[in-house]
Design an enzyme around this catalytic site. Structure first.
Site, mmCIF file in Angstrom:
data_model
loop_
_atom_site.group_PDB
_atom_site.id
_atom_site.type_symbol
_atom_site.label_atom_id
_atom_site.label_comp_id
_atom_site.label_asym_id
_atom_site.label_seq_id
_atom_site.Cartn_x
_atom_site.Cartn_y
_atom_site.Cartn_z
ATOM 1 N N ARG A 177 -3.453 3.239 -1.422
ATOM 2 C CA ARG A 177 -4.837 2.819 -1.719
ATOM 3 C C ARG A 177 -5.522 2.176 -0.511
ATOM 4 O O ARG A 177 -6.347 1.276 -0.653
ATOM 5 C CB ARG A 177 -4.885 1.834 -2.884
ATOM 6 C CG ARG A 177 -4.354 2.357 -4.185
ATOM 7 C CD ARG A 177 -5.172 3.523 -4.717
ATOM 8 N NE ARG A 177 -4.863 3.765 -6.095
ATOM 9 C CZ ARG A 177 -3.844 4.518 -6.521
ATOM 10 N NH1 ARG A 177 -3.072 5.132 -5.653
ATOM 11 N NH2 ARG A 177 -3.626 4.665 -7.811
ATOM 12 N N CYS A 226 -7.712 1.016 -12.464
ATOM 13 C CA CYS A 226 -6.894 -0.192 -12.301
ATOM 14 C C CYS A 226 -7.649 -1.233 -11.485
ATOM 15 O O CYS A 226 -8.268 -0.913 -10.477
ATOM 16 C CB CYS A 226 -5.577 0.158 -11.615
ATOM 17 S SG CYS A 226 -4.440 0.981 -12.746
ATOM 18 N N GLU A 296 -7.808 -3.766 -6.474
ATOM 19 C CA GLU A 296 -7.844 -2.338 -6.192
ATOM 20 C C GLU A 296 -9.299 -1.892 -6.313
ATOM 21 O O GLU A 296 -9.775 -1.058 -5.573
ATOM 22 C CB GLU A 296 -6.957 -1.594 -7.202
ATOM 23 C CG GLU A 296 -6.465 -0.231 -6.751
ATOM 24 C CD GLU A 296 -7.386 0.902 -7.137
ATOM 25 O OE1 GLU A 296 -7.300 1.973 -6.530
ATOM 26 O OE2 GLU A 296 -8.218 0.716 -8.047
HETATM 27 N N1 EPU Z 1 2.979 -0.886 -18.349
HETATM 28 C C1 EPU Z 1 3.109 -1.791 -19.347
HETATM 29 N N2 EPU Z 1 1.978 -2.247 -19.962
HETATM 30 C C2 EPU Z 1 0.747 -1.851 -19.603
HETATM 31 C C3 EPU Z 1 0.602 -0.911 -18.562
HETATM 32 C C4 EPU Z 1 1.746 -0.436 -17.947
HETATM 33 O O1 EPU Z 1 4.213 -2.200 -19.673
HETATM 34 O O2 EPU Z 1 -0.231 -2.320 -20.201
HETATM 35 C C5 EPU Z 1 4.198 -0.348 -17.698
HETATM 36 C C6 EPU Z 1 4.382 1.130 -18.026
HETATM 37 O O3 EPU Z 1 5.064 1.319 -19.232
HETATM 38 C C7 EPU Z 1 5.161 1.625 -16.830
HETATM 39 C C8 EPU Z 1 4.670 0.731 -15.683
HETATM 40 O O4 EPU Z 1 4.062 -0.401 -16.287
HETATM 41 O O5 EPU Z 1 6.534 1.396 -17.008
HETATM 42 C C9 EPU Z 1 3.673 1.446 -14.775
HETATM 43 O O6 EPU Z 1 2.539 1.861 -15.569
HETATM 44 P P1 EPU Z 1 1.761 3.226 -15.306
HETATM 45 O O7 EPU Z 1 2.728 4.379 -15.299
HETATM 46 O O8 EPU Z 1 0.608 3.273 -16.223
HETATM 47 O O9 EPU Z 1 1.278 3.141 -13.826
HETATM 48 P P2 EPU Z 1 0.535 1.981 -13.058
HETATM 49 O O10 EPU Z 1 1.432 1.573 -11.924
HETATM 50 O O11 EPU Z 1 0.031 0.914 -13.943
HETATM 51 C C10 EPU Z 1 -0.532 3.583 -11.303
HETATM 52 C C11 EPU Z 1 -1.864 3.642 -10.639
HETATM 53 C C12 EPU Z 1 -2.846 4.392 -11.524
HETATM 54 C C13 EPU Z 1 -2.317 5.787 -11.798
HETATM 55 C C14 EPU Z 1 -0.953 5.661 -12.480
HETATM 56 C C15 EPU Z 1 -0.284 6.994 -12.712
HETATM 57 C C16 EPU Z 1 -2.210 1.636 -9.302
HETATM 58 C C17 EPU Z 1 -2.826 0.293 -9.242
HETATM 59 N N3 EPU Z 1 -2.363 2.292 -10.440
HETATM 60 O O12 EPU Z 1 -0.704 2.777 -12.460
HETATM 61 O O13 EPU Z 1 -4.057 4.512 -10.794
HETATM 62 O O14 EPU Z 1 -3.204 6.499 -12.616
HETATM 63 O O15 EPU Z 1 -0.068 4.882 -11.629
HETATM 64 O O16 EPU Z 1 0.284 7.475 -11.542
HETATM 65 O O17 EPU Z 1 -1.616 2.099 -8.327
HETATM 66 C C18 EPU Z 1 -6.203 3.562 -10.295
HETATM 67 O O18 EPU Z 1 -5.954 3.776 -9.126
HETATM 68 O O19 EPU Z 1 -7.283 3.044 -10.672
HETATM 69 C C19 EPU Z 1 -5.212 3.926 -11.306
HETATM 70 C C20 EPU Z 1 -5.419 3.754 -12.584
#
Ligand code: EPU
Length: 302
Positions: A177, A226, A296
């Protein structure tokens, strides 16, 4: 900020720049938050150096607006004008494995267009709202891929040099990012080199990513994606969730019940509400985990 000088209006017309007075940034951003200012729509890339010289010599501050999907803008009358590229037609052209894409092109439509031409690699980005220029600047990524991996060439307006330049992929650093573009550089177009893949296979990947996104993110609600970057080796969403903060609100700004790193505008949230919610969550995460979460979302306040 309002531009009322008739000489400037004539100059804009001569440059092919359209003035949209009193544009509400709440209407231009996916969060639906933001005050009002004049918006200048740029029809031709070549007019940008002249336009910026004109704005600078008249002491008119400006900011570049892409698709407005990763942006939190302050309330009230804004002390800068907005610049935005008009989208040309066509906005994507394919030559072998190279897709030449205008920065104003919609990211999702670009992924689909490339897929129809049997070019894959960007399946993870389907469902990420915004323009290709915005994705490029932030090095947007999801599901294990990032757009930077496919960039071969970028045409941009370099504010420091006051001219349009072309950079090769190796001259740009793409990190999580984050990119080496200067904050005031304006993305104009990009050449992406994409792997050949049959349309059907790409479509399958797109369906899987769509499904994952639908099941874990609040897609129908007003958000900027995010809010915080994930700290190395940790998940901001999981931490916020574990603290029981889903549903935490300041006014109509609210931590999503579906994904705790998405903060939604559940009605008429102001930037002040959203910023207070961000500060409150950051402070709680710091207290509990010792992590200082980094935004972010891009924040533009006066
Ligand atoms: N999780 C929770 N509770 C929540 C949300 C997530 O326990 O409310 C847990 C999930 O179960 C999972 C872990 O946290 O085990 C990671 O969650 P997720 O797979 O949703 O990915 P993320 O790291 O929260 C990132 C990117 C997203 C992208 C997704 C999918 C960042 C900040 N976010 O989210 O990008 O869509 O991976 O690859 O890097 C964005 O850039 O705006 C964005 C949404």
């Amino acid at each position: 900020m309002r531009i009322e000088d008739p000489r400037l209006m004539t100059a804009f017309r001569e440059l092919g720049v359209e003035l949209r007075p009193g544009t509400s940034l709440a209407d231009e951003t996916s969060l639906g938050i933001g005050g009002t200012t004049d918006l200048l729509r740029i029809q031709k890339h070549d007019s940008i150096p002249g336009l910026l010289t004109l704005l600078d010599s008249n002491h008119i501050p400006h900011k570049f607006l892409g698709g407005g999907s990763n942006l939190l803008v302050g309330d009230g009358e804004l002390p800068w004008v907005m610049l935005q590229l008009a989208r040309p037609e066509p906005d994507v052209q394919i030559d072998g494995n190279i897709a030449s894409v205008d920065a104003a092109a919609d990211l999702g439509r670009t992924v689909t267009f490339c897929a129809k031409n049997d070019l894959g690699g960007m399946e993870g980005l389907i469902g990420v709202p915004g323009t290709v220029g915005g994705a490029l600047r932030m090095n947007a990524g999801a599901y294990g891929m990032q757009i930077g991996s496919y960039v071969r060439e970028v045409k941009l307006y370099r504010a420091a040099a006051r001219r349009i330049e072309t950079l090769h992929g190796e001259q740009i650093s793409f990190e999580y990012r984050h990119t080496s573009f200067a904050p005031d550089d304006m993305m104009l177009s990009v050449k992406l080199e994409l792997p050949s893949k049959p349309f059907r296979e790409i479509l399958q990947g797109i369906r899987i990513c769509n499904e994952k996104r639908r099941s874990s993110q609040p897609l129908g609600q007003k958000s900027a994606g995010c809010i915080f970057k994930n700290p190395p080796g940790a998940s901001a969403g999981r931490m916020i969730d574990e603290l029981g903060l889903k549903g935490l609100s300041v006014g109509d700004a609210r931590v999503s019940d579906r994904h705790a790193n998405f903060f939604v505008n559940a009605g008429k949230a102001s930037a002040k509400d959203m910023l207070a919610l961000i500060a409150s969550v950051r402070q709680r995460v710091h207290k509990a985990y010792g992590f200082d979460l980094e935004n972010e979302v891009v924040v533009w306040t006066a």
